[in-house]
Design a protein around this motif. Structure first.
Motif, PDB file in Angstrom:
ATOM      1  N   UNK A  41     -18.384  -6.586  -5.795  1.00  0.00           N
ATOM      2  CA  UNK A  41     -18.460  -7.413  -4.601  1.00  0.00           C
ATOM      3  C   UNK A  41     -19.588  -6.934  -3.704  1.00  0.00           C
ATOM      4  N   UNK A  42     -20.177  -7.872  -2.959  1.00  0.00           N
ATOM      5  CA  UNK A  42     -21.214  -7.503  -2.008  1.00  0.00           C
ATOM      6  C   UNK A  42     -20.628  -7.136  -0.640  1.00  0.00           C
ATOM      7  N   UNK A  43     -19.307  -7.232  -0.487  1.00  0.00           N
ATOM      8  CA  UNK A  43     -18.686  -6.719   0.725  1.00  0.00           C
ATOM      9  C   UNK A  43     -18.867  -5.207   0.797  1.00  0.00           C
ATOM     10  N   UNK A  44     -18.972  -4.691   2.002  1.00  0.00           N
ATOM     11  CA  UNK A  44     -18.983  -3.244   2.215  1.00  0.00           C
ATOM     12  C   UNK A  44     -17.532  -2.783   2.148  1.00  0.00           C
ATOM     13  N   UNK A  45     -17.086  -2.415   0.958  1.00  0.00           N
ATOM     14  CA  UNK A  45     -15.651  -2.212   0.734  1.00  0.00           C
ATOM     15  C   UNK A  45     -15.088  -1.046   1.541  1.00  0.00           C
ATOM     16  N   UNK A  46     -15.887  -0.021   1.789  1.00  0.00           N
ATOM     17  CA  UNK A  46     -15.390   1.079   2.612  1.00  0.00           C
ATOM     18  C   UNK A  46     -15.086   0.590   4.029  1.00  0.00           C
ATOM     19  N   UNK A  47     -15.971  -0.250   4.546  1.00  0.00           N
ATOM     20  CA  UNK A  47     -15.765  -0.803   5.882  1.00  0.00           C
ATOM     21  C   UNK A  47     -14.569  -1.741   5.898  1.00  0.00           C
ATOM     22  N   UNK A  48     -14.466  -2.593   4.883  1.00  0.00           N
ATOM     23  CA  UNK A  48     -13.329  -3.511   4.796  1.00  0.00           C
ATOM     24  C   UNK A  48     -12.027  -2.729   4.728  1.00  0.00           C
ATOM     25  N   UNK A  49     -11.992  -1.682   3.908  1.00  0.00           N
ATOM     26  CA  UNK A  49     -10.765  -0.911   3.745  1.00  0.00           C
ATOM     27  C   UNK A  49     -10.346  -0.274   5.066  1.00  0.00           C
ATOM     28  N   UNK A  50     -11.291   0.291   5.806  1.00  0.00           N
ATOM     29  CA  UNK A  50     -10.954   0.907   7.098  1.00  0.00           C
ATOM     30  C   UNK A  50     -10.388  -0.123   8.073  1.00  0.00           C
ATOM     31  N   UNK A  51     -11.000  -1.283   8.117  1.00  0.00           N
ATOM     32  CA  UNK A  51     -10.505  -2.336   9.003  1.00  0.00           C
ATOM     33  C   UNK A  51      -9.122  -2.808   8.563  1.00  0.00           C
ATOM     34  N   UNK A  52      -8.953  -2.937   7.270  1.00  0.00           N
ATOM     35  CA  UNK A  52      -7.668  -3.360   6.702  1.00  0.00           C
ATOM     36  C   UNK A  52      -6.566  -2.382   7.094  1.00  0.00           C
ATOM     37  N   UNK A  53      -6.850  -1.105   6.899  1.00  0.00           N
ATOM     38  CA  UNK A  53      -5.888  -0.056   7.242  1.00  0.00           C
ATOM     39  C   UNK A  53      -5.492  -0.132   8.716  1.00  0.00           C
ATOM     40  N   UNK A  54      -6.497  -0.350   9.572  1.00  0.00           N
ATOM     41  CA  UNK A  54      -6.247  -0.356  11.016  1.00  0.00           C
ATOM     42  C   UNK A  54      -5.422  -1.562  11.462  1.00  0.00           C
ATOM     43  N   UNK A  55      -5.474  -2.651  10.700  1.00  0.00           N
ATOM     44  CA  UNK A  55      -4.820  -3.889  11.126  1.00  0.00           C
ATOM     45  C   UNK A  55      -3.395  -4.043  10.607  1.00  0.00           C
ATOM     46  N   UNK A  56      -2.991  -3.209   9.678  1.00  0.00           N
ATOM     47  CA  UNK A  56      -1.646  -3.341   9.132  1.00  0.00           C
ATOM     48  C   UNK A  56      -0.603  -2.984  10.188  1.00  0.00           C
ATOM     49  N   UNK A  57       0.442  -3.784  10.289  1.00  0.00           N
ATOM     50  CA  UNK A  57       1.461  -3.512  11.307  1.00  0.00           C
ATOM     51  C   UNK A  57       2.288  -2.268  11.012  1.00  0.00           C
ATOM     52  N   UNK A  58       2.339  -1.875   9.748  1.00  0.00           N
ATOM     53  CA  UNK A  58       3.133  -0.715   9.336  1.00  0.00           C
ATOM     54  C   UNK A  58       2.206   0.278   8.645  1.00  0.00           C
ATOM     55  N   UNK A  59       2.010   1.433   9.248  1.00  0.00           N
ATOM     56  CA  UNK A  59       1.093   2.427   8.698  1.00  0.00           C
ATOM     57  C   UNK A  59       1.614   3.060   7.419  1.00  0.00           C
ATOM     58  N   UNK A  60       2.882   2.802   7.085  1.00  0.00           N
ATOM     59  CA  UNK A  60       3.464   3.370   5.861  1.00  0.00           C
ATOM     60  C   UNK A  60       3.203   2.511   4.624  1.00  0.00           C
ATOM     61  N   UNK A  61       2.654   1.317   4.821  1.00  0.00           N
ATOM     62  CA  UNK A  61       2.324   0.474   3.665  1.00  0.00           C
ATOM     63  C   UNK A  61       1.209   1.143   2.879  1.00  0.00           C
ATOM     64  N   UNK A  62       1.416   1.288   1.571  1.00  0.00           N
ATOM     65  CA  UNK A  62       0.492   2.017   0.708  1.00  0.00           C
ATOM     66  C   UNK A  62      -0.614   1.083   0.219  1.00  0.00           C
ATOM     67  N   UNK A  63      -1.820   1.232   0.772  1.00  0.00           N
ATOM     68  CA  UNK A  63      -2.980   0.470   0.315  1.00  0.00           C
ATOM     69  C   UNK A  63      -4.051   1.450  -0.127  1.00  0.00           C
ATOM     70  N   UNK A  64      -4.786   1.071  -1.159  1.00  0.00           N
ATOM     71  CA  UNK A  64      -5.788   1.974  -1.714  1.00  0.00           C
ATOM     72  C   UNK A  64      -7.011   1.186  -2.187  1.00  0.00           C
ATOM     73  N   UNK A  65      -8.186   1.799  -2.120  1.00  0.00           N
ATOM     74  CA  UNK A  65      -9.362   1.202  -2.755  1.00  0.00           C
ATOM     75  C   UNK A  65      -9.347   1.514  -4.246  1.00  0.00           C
ATOM     76  N   UNK A  66      -9.989   0.670  -5.027  1.00  0.00           N
ATOM     77  CA  UNK A  66     -10.027   0.875  -6.473  1.00  0.00           C
ATOM     78  C   UNK A  66     -11.365   0.384  -6.997  1.00  0.00           C
ATOM     79  N   UNK A  67     -11.886   1.064  -8.001  1.00  0.00           N
ATOM     80  CA  UNK A  67     -13.193   0.725  -8.546  1.00  0.00           C
ATOM     81  C   UNK A  67     -13.147  -0.313  -9.658  1.00  0.00           C
ATOM     82  N   UNK A  68     -11.984  -0.509 -10.279  1.00  0.00           N
ATOM     83  CA  UNK A  68     -11.951  -1.281 -11.523  1.00  0.00           C
ATOM     84  C   UNK A  68     -10.701  -2.150 -11.576  1.00  0.00           C
ATOM     85  N   UNK A  69     -10.884  -3.460 -11.688  1.00  0.00           N
ATOM     86  CA  UNK A  69      -9.768  -4.398 -11.724  1.00  0.00           C
ATOM     87  C   UNK A  69      -9.093  -4.489 -13.081  1.00  0.00           C
ATOM     88  N   UNK A  70      -9.570  -3.723 -14.072  1.00  0.00           N
ATOM     89  CA  UNK A  70      -8.902  -3.691 -15.375  1.00  0.00           C
ATOM     90  C   UNK A  70      -9.469  -4.684 -16.370  1.00  0.00           C
TER      91      UNK A  70
END
Length: 269
Positions: free
Chosen positions: A147-176
């Motif tokens: 993707x041409x999105x800046x995934x590190x930036x997207x992930x940080x914003x995503x993390x900050x916007x989640x209502x529950x900080x305990x939700x487990x979200x992770x970046x990944x390099x390969x969709x399989x």
């Protein structure tokens, strides 16, 4: 004529609002007997049509969900995905795929996908996508597209916007190397062939979500990610920088020796 009271009459705001960003979303249909409902479609089919602008998120978002789940079949994907994107009105600014990672208990933002490696796990029709078909469809495309999105930036914003900080979200390099990686590469390739540095595409892997409460959480996760993508796009765009492109191309040359992962950690038979 009655005299004016002198009271100010409220006037409509002259502040120009931002144009909405259109996000095209897809989810998959069922593919395993023990998962008769695909969590990706449970989320996609219940997303709101609009995420309105807010003081923190000034860009309004229009969400268009494809009207039916994508069939978990290689040739259905190659036949329909380009047409779905091109026929979407208004034209999508972002394409957002959601897929089930039955072997995971967490959510992952996938950065990219492989061109090959889809000749080992049969789809719902019992078919594979052969190396010969890959060569015929994408003869000159890189073995890995990201993707041409800046995934590190997207992930940080995503993390900050989640209502529950305990939700487990992770970046990944390969969709399989099953259907999730396949649809992701197809869509990335569709944009790459038009203008290689602009690929406004992302993929979210979700775990199995058996209850309504689980699906409600998954929808919150997806909406937070959509907000994060739009906010990141607003600030950074979705075009590869020259330095990043050179690094990616170098990685692709190395990966060309072994283009696809041997197993798909997202797939559980």
């Amino acid at each position: 004529m009655p005299r004016s009271s002198g009271a100010a009459v409220p006037q409509p705001s002259q502040e120009k609002t931002e144009d909405p960003v259109t996000v095209l979303v897809t989810g998959f249909g069922p593919f395993l007997e023990k998962y008769p409902t695909n969590s990706s479609w449970s989320i996609a089919s219940t997303l709101p049509a609009i995420l309105p602008a807010t003081p923190l998120h000034p860009t309004p978002i229009r969400i268009i969900v494809h009207h039916e789940p994508i069939r978990v079949a290689y040739h259905a994907v190659t036949d329909t995905i380009p047409a779905i994107i091109d026929s979407c009105a208004p034209k999508p600014d972002i394409v957002f795929h959601i897929g089930l990672a039955a072997g995971r208990t967490f959510y992952t933002l996938e950065r990219g996908a492989h061109r090959t490696g889809y000749n080992s796990i049969p789809d719902v029709d019992g078919r594979l996508f052969s190396e010969a078909e890959v060569a015929a469809r994408w003869p000159h495309l890189p073995p890995i597209l990201k993707t041409a999105f800046k995934t590190d930036d997207v992930w940080r914003r995503w993390r900050a916007q989640l209502p529950d900080s305990n939700i487990d979200i992770r970046p990944s390099e390969d969709a399989g190397n099953f259907m999730c990686g396949f649809i992701y590469y197809n869509t990335l390739a569709h944009f790459y062939e038009q203008k290689d540095e602009e690929r406004p595409v992302t993929f979210l892997h979700v775990p199995n979500l058996p209850t309504k409460k689980d699906v409600d959480q998954g929808r919150e996760v997806a909406c937070a990610l959509i907000r994060a993508m739009v906010d990141s796009r607003r600030e950074h765009g979705v075009t590869d920088g020259i330095a990043e492109k050179l690094v990616n191309r170098a990685a692709e040359i190395v990966a060309n020796k072994d283009e696809g992962p041997k197993t798909d950690v997202n797939f559980v038979a």
